[in-house]
Structure formats: C-alpha cells, structure tokens
Design a protein around this motif. Structure first.
Motif, PDB file in Angstrom:
ATOM      1  N   ASN A  61       0.840  -1.195   0.000  1.00  0.00           N
ATOM      2  CA  ASN A  61       0.000   0.000   0.000  1.00  0.00           C
ATOM      3  C   ASN A  61       0.879   1.250   0.000  1.00  0.00           C
ATOM      4  O   ASN A  61       2.095   1.175   0.182  1.00  0.00           O
ATOM      5  CB  ASN A  61      -0.985  -0.007   1.172  1.00  0.00           C
ATOM      6  CG  ASN A  61      -0.308   0.025   2.525  1.00  0.00           C
ATOM      7  OD1 ASN A  61       0.766   0.601   2.706  1.00  0.00           O
ATOM      8  ND2 ASN A  61      -0.939  -0.603   3.502  1.00  0.00           N
ATOM      9  N   GLN A  62       0.260   2.401  -0.219  1.00  0.00           N
ATOM     10  CA  GLN A  62       1.010   3.650  -0.375  1.00  0.00           C
ATOM     11  C   GLN A  62       1.787   4.011   0.889  1.00  0.00           C
ATOM     12  O   GLN A  62       2.950   4.428   0.803  1.00  0.00           O
ATOM     13  CB  GLN A  62       0.075   4.793  -0.754  1.00  0.00           C
ATOM     14  CG  GLN A  62       0.811   6.085  -1.026  1.00  0.00           C
ATOM     15  CD  GLN A  62      -0.081   7.149  -1.652  1.00  0.00           C
ATOM     16  OE1 GLN A  62      -1.259   6.937  -1.871  1.00  0.00           O
ATOM     17  NE2 GLN A  62       0.505   8.292  -1.956  1.00  0.00           N
ATOM     18  N   GLU A  79       2.139   7.191  -6.616  1.00  0.00           N
ATOM     19  CA  GLU A  79       0.997   7.438  -7.497  1.00  0.00           C
ATOM     20  C   GLU A  79       1.384   7.423  -8.973  1.00  0.00           C
ATOM     21  O   GLU A  79       0.670   6.847  -9.790  1.00  0.00           O
ATOM     22  CB  GLU A  79       0.308   8.745  -7.113  1.00  0.00           C
ATOM     23  CG  GLU A  79      -0.410   8.618  -5.773  1.00  0.00           C
ATOM     24  CD  GLU A  79      -1.101   9.894  -5.340  1.00  0.00           C
ATOM     25  OE1 GLU A  79      -1.236  10.827  -6.155  1.00  0.00           O
ATOM     26  OE2 GLU A  79      -1.519   9.945  -4.169  1.00  0.00           O
ATOM     27  N   ARG A  82       2.154   3.769  -9.926  1.00  0.00           N
ATOM     28  CA  ARG A  82       0.911   2.995 -10.038  1.00  0.00           C
ATOM     29  C   ARG A  82       0.149   3.376 -11.303  1.00  0.00           C
ATOM     30  O   ARG A  82      -0.435   2.513 -11.955  1.00  0.00           O
ATOM     31  CB  ARG A  82       0.034   3.215  -8.803  1.00  0.00           C
ATOM     32  CG  ARG A  82       0.623   2.746  -7.500  1.00  0.00           C
ATOM     33  CD  ARG A  82       0.323   1.368  -7.141  1.00  0.00           C
ATOM     34  NE  ARG A  82      -1.088   1.086  -7.101  1.00  0.00           N
ATOM     35  CZ  ARG A  82      -1.571  -0.092  -6.750  1.00  0.00           C
ATOM     36  NH1 ARG A  82      -0.774  -1.064  -6.401  1.00  0.00           N
ATOM     37  NH2 ARG A  82      -2.860  -0.319  -6.751  1.00  0.00           N
ATOM     38  N   ASN A  93      -6.336   1.171 -14.840  1.00  0.00           N
ATOM     39  CA  ASN A  93      -6.762   1.173 -13.437  1.00  0.00           C
ATOM     40  C   ASN A  93      -5.549   1.239 -12.507  1.00  0.00           C
ATOM     41  O   ASN A  93      -4.877   0.246 -12.288  1.00  0.00           O
ATOM     42  CB  ASN A  93      -7.582  -0.084 -13.129  1.00  0.00           C
ATOM     43  CG  ASN A  93      -7.986  -0.182 -11.678  1.00  0.00           C
ATOM     44  OD1 ASN A  93      -7.889   0.773 -10.921  1.00  0.00           O
ATOM     45  ND2 ASN A  93      -8.459  -1.355 -11.286  1.00  0.00           N
ATOM     46  N   SER A  94      -5.285   2.407 -11.940  1.00  0.00           N
ATOM     47  CA  SER A  94      -4.154   2.549 -11.018  1.00  0.00           C
ATOM     48  C   SER A  94      -4.522   2.139  -9.599  1.00  0.00           C
ATOM     49  O   SER A  94      -3.668   2.129  -8.716  1.00  0.00           O
ATOM     50  CB  SER A  94      -3.638   3.986 -11.033  1.00  0.00           C
ATOM     51  OG  SER A  94      -4.619   4.870 -10.534  1.00  0.00           O
ATOM     52  N   GLN A  95      -5.781   1.781  -9.362  1.00  0.00           N
ATOM     53  CA  GLN A  95      -6.239   1.351  -8.039  1.00  0.00           C
ATOM     54  C   GLN A  95      -6.236  -0.176  -7.906  1.00  0.00           C
ATOM     55  O   GLN A  95      -6.838  -0.726  -6.997  1.00  0.00           O
ATOM     56  CB  GLN A  95      -7.660   1.886  -7.775  1.00  0.00           C
ATOM     57  CG  GLN A  95      -7.750   3.402  -7.835  1.00  0.00           C
ATOM     58  CD  GLN A  95      -6.836   4.077  -6.840  1.00  0.00           C
ATOM     59  OE1 GLN A  95      -6.777   3.703  -5.681  1.00  0.00           O
ATOM     60  NE2 GLN A  95      -6.099   5.078  -7.302  1.00  0.00           N
ATOM     61  N   SER A  97      -5.182  -4.098  -7.222  1.00  0.00           N
ATOM     62  CA  SER A  97      -4.522  -4.830  -6.129  1.00  0.00           C
ATOM     63  C   SER A  97      -4.249  -6.243  -6.630  1.00  0.00           C
ATOM     64  O   SER A  97      -4.700  -6.635  -7.698  1.00  0.00           O
ATOM     65  CB  SER A  97      -5.394  -4.863  -4.872  1.00  0.00           C
ATOM     66  OG  SER A  97      -6.404  -5.837  -4.977  1.00  0.00           O
TER      67      SER A  97
END
Length: 137
Positions: A61-62, A79, A82, A93-95, A97
């Motif tokens: 995670n960030q 950011e 990603r 999609n940079s979100q 997982s």
C-alpha cells in the motif's frame, strides 16, 4: 509521465506472474504485503531485485511504499508508478490490487499467453490467472 522501459515491463510481467502465488505461499493471501515481505520473497526466489520498487508499488500500500523508500533514501512516487503500471497492465486502473489480476493486460508485446485480459505470447497462467494474452522512475 515516465514511460516504462521494455526491461522494466518484462520484470513487472515476471512479478505479476510469479509473486502472487509466492507471496501467498510465504505470508497467506492478502490484498497488500509489506515491502520487506515482498523483498524477502523476491530474494529467496531469485527474482530481479533491481526493479524492486515496482514490486512494492504493485503489492504494497502507499503508506508502506512511502515509508520504505524514505527509510532507504530512494525518491519514488507511488501514485505516478501505479498510474504507469495501471496504464500498461491494468487497462488504466491505477487502483489495482493483487486481487485484481484478472484485469492484467500485456498488449505492449510481452511474452505471455494466459490469464483473463491477456492477448498472446508465452505466459502459462500462474496463480489467479485463467485465459489468454500478450504479454525511469
């Protein structure tokens, strides 16, 4: 925007292909892993350590990414990394997982042939994959 070099793309492909099952084997299934878990798994499985920052951007995670890079004195932007990885491998999609790997795309001409969202190459699937595809900071 910084564009990924072909060598970085191949390393990221390798991380996406191999690390989900290796990390799950070592630490159990999780949405994110710590930078030290990621590094340990990469080292113990003889994967490319030179582009570790990308593996950490993908699998951590960030907050952990930024803490790790501050500790080692390396300036990396979570950011923007990603975003570039998301644009190249996750249909923008940079979100993403580790749980989203069915959306991975290797359309830039990589060597993969398997996994939902893939289109050509030599990828053999791997944990969490099913289907077919191609596979600076």
């Amino acid at each position: 925007m910084v564009f990924l070099r072909n060598s970085e793309k191949k390393t990221i492909q390798s991380y996406i292909k191999k690390l989900p099952s290796l990390l799950e084997k070592d630490y159990g299934k999780a949405k994110y892993y710590t930078p030290m878990e990621i590094r340990s798994t990469i080292v113990s499985n003889n994967l490319c350590v030179e582009d570790l920052r990308f593996a950490i951007a993908i699998f951590s995670n960030q907050k952990n990414f930024e803490s790790y890079h501050q500790e080692i004195g390396e300036n990396c932007d979570y950011e923007s990394m990603r975003k570039e990885i998301g644009d190249t491998f996750f249909n923008g999609n940079s979100q993403f997982s580790v749980l989203d790997f069915s959306y991975v795309s290797f359309d830039f001409g990589g060597d993969f042939d398997g996994g939902a969202g893939f289109s050509g190459g030599d990828f053999d699937g791997g944990a969490g994959f099913s289907g077919g595809g191609d596979g600076g900071y």
